[in-house]
Scaffold this motif. Structure first.
Motif, short mmCIF file in Angstrom:
data_model
loop_
_atom_site.label_atom_id
_atom_site.label_comp_id
_atom_site.label_asym_id
_atom_site.label_seq_id
_atom_site.Cartn_x
_atom_site.Cartn_y
_atom_site.Cartn_z
N LEU A 40 0.87 -1.18 0.00
CA LEU A 40 0.00 0.00 0.00
C LEU A 40 0.91 1.23 0.00
O LEU A 40 0.80 2.11 0.84
CB LEU A 40 -0.91 -0.02 1.24
CG LEU A 40 -1.80 -1.26 1.40
CD1 LEU A 40 -2.56 -1.23 2.72
CD2 LEU A 40 -2.81 -1.36 0.24
N ALA A 41 1.84 1.24 -0.96
CA ALA A 41 2.93 2.21 -0.88
C ALA A 41 3.06 3.11 -2.11
O ALA A 41 3.84 4.06 -2.08
CB ALA A 41 4.25 1.49 -0.67
N SER A 42 2.35 2.85 -3.19
CA SER A 42 2.60 3.64 -4.40
C SER A 42 1.32 4.14 -5.07
O SER A 42 1.34 4.51 -6.25
CB SER A 42 3.42 2.82 -5.41
OG SER A 42 4.67 2.50 -4.83
N ASN A 43 0.24 4.17 -4.31
CA ASN A 43 -1.02 4.75 -4.80
C ASN A 43 -1.51 4.13 -6.10
O ASN A 43 -1.99 4.83 -7.00
CB ASN A 43 -0.90 6.27 -4.93
CG ASN A 43 -0.48 6.91 -3.62
OD1 ASN A 43 -0.63 6.30 -2.57
ND2 ASN A 43 0.04 8.12 -3.68
N GLU A 44 -1.35 2.79 -6.19
CA GLU A 44 -1.86 2.08 -7.35
C GLU A 44 -3.32 1.68 -7.09
O GLU A 44 -3.79 1.74 -5.95
CB GLU A 44 -1.00 0.81 -7.58
CG GLU A 44 0.44 1.15 -7.95
CD GLU A 44 1.47 0.28 -7.22
OE1 GLU A 44 1.14 -0.24 -6.12
OE2 GLU A 44 2.59 0.16 -7.73
N LEU A 325 5.87 -2.67 10.43
CA LEU A 325 4.82 -3.06 9.48
C LEU A 325 5.39 -3.97 8.39
O LEU A 325 4.74 -4.93 7.96
CB LEU A 325 4.16 -1.82 8.85
CG LEU A 325 3.19 -1.04 9.75
CD1 LEU A 325 2.78 0.27 9.08
CD2 LEU A 325 1.94 -1.87 10.07
N LEU A 326 6.61 -3.67 7.95
CA LEU A 326 7.25 -4.53 6.94
C LEU A 326 7.34 -5.96 7.46
O LEU A 326 7.06 -6.92 6.72
CB LEU A 326 8.66 -4.03 6.60
CG LEU A 326 8.80 -2.73 5.79
CD1 LEU A 326 10.29 -2.43 5.55
CD2 LEU A 326 8.07 -2.80 4.46
N ARG A 327 7.69 -6.09 8.72
CA ARG A 327 7.81 -7.44 9.29
C ARG A 327 6.46 -8.14 9.38
O ARG A 327 6.38 -9.37 9.45
CB ARG A 327 8.50 -7.37 10.67
CG ARG A 327 9.99 -7.00 10.56
CD ARG A 327 10.73 -7.19 11.88
NE ARG A 327 10.34 -6.20 12.87
CZ ARG A 327 10.87 -4.98 12.97
NH1 ARG A 327 11.83 -4.60 12.14
NH2 ARG A 327 10.45 -4.13 13.88
N GLU A 328 5.39 -7.34 9.34
CA GLU A 328 4.04 -7.91 9.31
C GLU A 328 3.58 -8.15 7.86
O GLU A 328 2.44 -8.51 7.60
CB GLU A 328 3.03 -6.95 9.97
CG GLU A 328 3.26 -6.72 11.45
CD GLU A 328 3.12 -8.00 12.26
OE1 GLU A 328 2.18 -8.77 12.00
OE2 GLU A 328 3.98 -8.23 13.14
N GLY A 329 4.48 -7.86 6.92
CA GLY A 329 4.15 -8.07 5.51
C GLY A 329 3.32 -6.95 4.90
O GLY A 329 2.62 -7.15 3.90
N VAL A 330 3.38 -5.75 5.49
CA VAL A 330 2.61 -4.62 4.97
C VAL A 330 3.57 -3.49 4.59
O VAL A 330 4.29 -2.97 5.44
CB VAL A 330 1.60 -4.11 6.04
CG1 VAL A 330 0.83 -2.90 5.50
CG2 VAL A 330 0.63 -5.22 6.45
N ILE A 331 3.57 -3.16 3.31
CA ILE A 331 4.47 -2.08 2.84
C ILE A 331 3.68 -0.78 2.72
O ILE A 331 2.69 -0.72 1.98
CB ILE A 331 5.09 -2.41 1.46
CG1 ILE A 331 5.69 -3.82 1.45
CG2 ILE A 331 6.16 -1.37 1.10
CD1 ILE A 331 6.24 -4.24 0.08
#
Ligand SMILES: Cc1ncc(COP(=O)(O)O)c(C=O)c1O
Length: 370
Positions: A40-44, A325-331
């Motif tokens: 959820l990091a590049s507004n796609e 959050l990265l460690r939770e698999g959420v970018i």
């Protein structure tokens, strides 16, 4: 090494910091060895592209031994009809980023100035500095553009003003009255780039349509993209609509084949898929509401957004939250580079992705990752 290849570069380029994009899923997989990652990091667009666009791109792949139509005749004609402008006002870009760079390259001389807002999209100062010109940052008002102060910052050295409506990464916007008041104050020989990358998402009644102002303000250049609501970020197609003479100039500096064959075909098909666009807009509005509600429940402030992302105040340093959050698999996207070290920008995902983000955020905040 005898030669310093950094010093050999033009002065502006030597001072550049490369644009830092959202972390790709594959990179996180490699780094942490985890699966089931959400980005959820590049507004796609989390719904992906329109099926019509995808089919058109697949069909177009048969033609990739040929160069594309360098003039982009068919896509320009479709855009012109859809937008109520003439084809000779349209410039196609390899994403709208390409257009921003074309404008800078075509109109900036070393030492000239561009004006942009604090917390505005990072590419504006980047393309300015690459041309050895000077980016003049105007302090934000409540995280948004202070248009009156931006008009005040224009002087005889100013060539371009960059406006983002809505702005990335803050999601802030300005209304029709504010825009018109601003445009009235800008001299005709200063170009105003009105970046409307998120135009189709906005549902506010006084949100201005830049295209409706082109006849009145010939110095206006409106940029839009197929990367956001149309879900074609990976194919790279954007466009500008401007005075025909400006389009003529931009087309002189553009690479002759800057938009590839599948991208041209997909973009044209995407324009026709009104259902996909409407569906994407509705899902986004619902998702934005879901995120706002979840953040409120967690007691976290956010910057009010009208786009497909939202910027969260972590009430302390955001980088540890980002890493947890990265460690939770959420970018998501940390905003230290924008001078917002306590904020994270989160793209609106599907309902499930939003829920996963909110649960992960609750977990890491509880564990004291701030
Ligand atoms: C405000 C704004 N303008 C322009 C762009 C460039 O998008 P693209 O080059 O994919 O069209 C972006 C991408 O994130 C953006 O946020």
């Amino acid at each position: 090494m005898t030669c310093d290849y950094i010093k050999l570069a033009n002065g502006g380029v030597q001072r550049l910091q490369p644009y830092s994009p959202g972390k790709p899923i594959e990179e996180l997989e490699r780094e942490l060895g985890i699966r089931d990652i959400i980005k959820l990091a590049s507004n796609e667009n989390p719904l992906g592209p329109s099926h019509k666009a995808l089919e058109a791109a697949k069909r177009a792949l048969e033609q990739v031994h040929l160069y594309p139509d360098g003039a982009g005749f068919s896509l320009k004609a479709a855009l012109a009809e859809k937008l109520g402008v003439n084809s000779n006002q349209v410039t196609l870009g390899n994403g709208s980023n390409d257009i921003l760079e074309l404008v800078a390259r075509a109109y900036l001389q070393p030492g000239e100035e561009t004006v942009y807002a604090e917390y505005a999209f990072a590419i504006y100062p980047l393309v300015t500095v690459a041309c050895s010109a000077k980016p003049v940052m105007v302090p934000a008002h409540l995280y948004g553009h202070d248009l009156a102060a931006m008009a005040d910052a224009i002087n005889q050295n100013t060539r371009i003003v960059f406006l983002a409506n809505p702005n990335n990464p803050t999601g802030t916007w300005f209304n029709d009255v504010a825009l018109d008041r601003f445009l009235e104050r800008v001299p005709e020989d200063v170009l105003v780039v009105l970046d409307e990358a998120y135009f189709e998402y906005v549902e506010e009644s006084h949100y201005p349509d830049g295209l409706r102002r082109l006849a009145r303000y010939p110095n206006l250049i409106v940029t839009r993209t197929f990367s956001k609501i149309h879900g074609l970020a990976g194919l790279r197609v954007g466009y500008a609509v401007s005075h025909p003479d400006v389009a003529d100039i931009l087309n002189r500096v553009r690479q002759p084949f800057n938009v590839n064959i599948p991208a041209l075909a997909a973009a044209e098909a995407a324009l026709d898929d009104v259902d996909h666009l409407e569906n994407s807009r509705c899902e986004n509005t619902a998702g934005l509401g879901q995120l706002v509600e979840g953040l409120n429940q967690l007691g976290l402030e956010h910057i009010p957004s009208v786009a497909n992302f939202i910027t969260v105040d972590c009430a302390g340093e955001a980088l540890p939250v980002y890493e947890a959050l990265l460690r939770e698999g959420v970018i998501v996207r940390p905003l230290g580079g924008y001078g917002l070290p306590n904020h994270l920008r989160v793209t609106v995902g599907t309902a499930r992705e939003n829920e996963r983000f909110l649960n992960a955020l609750a977990k890491v905040m509880k564990a004291g990752a701030r």
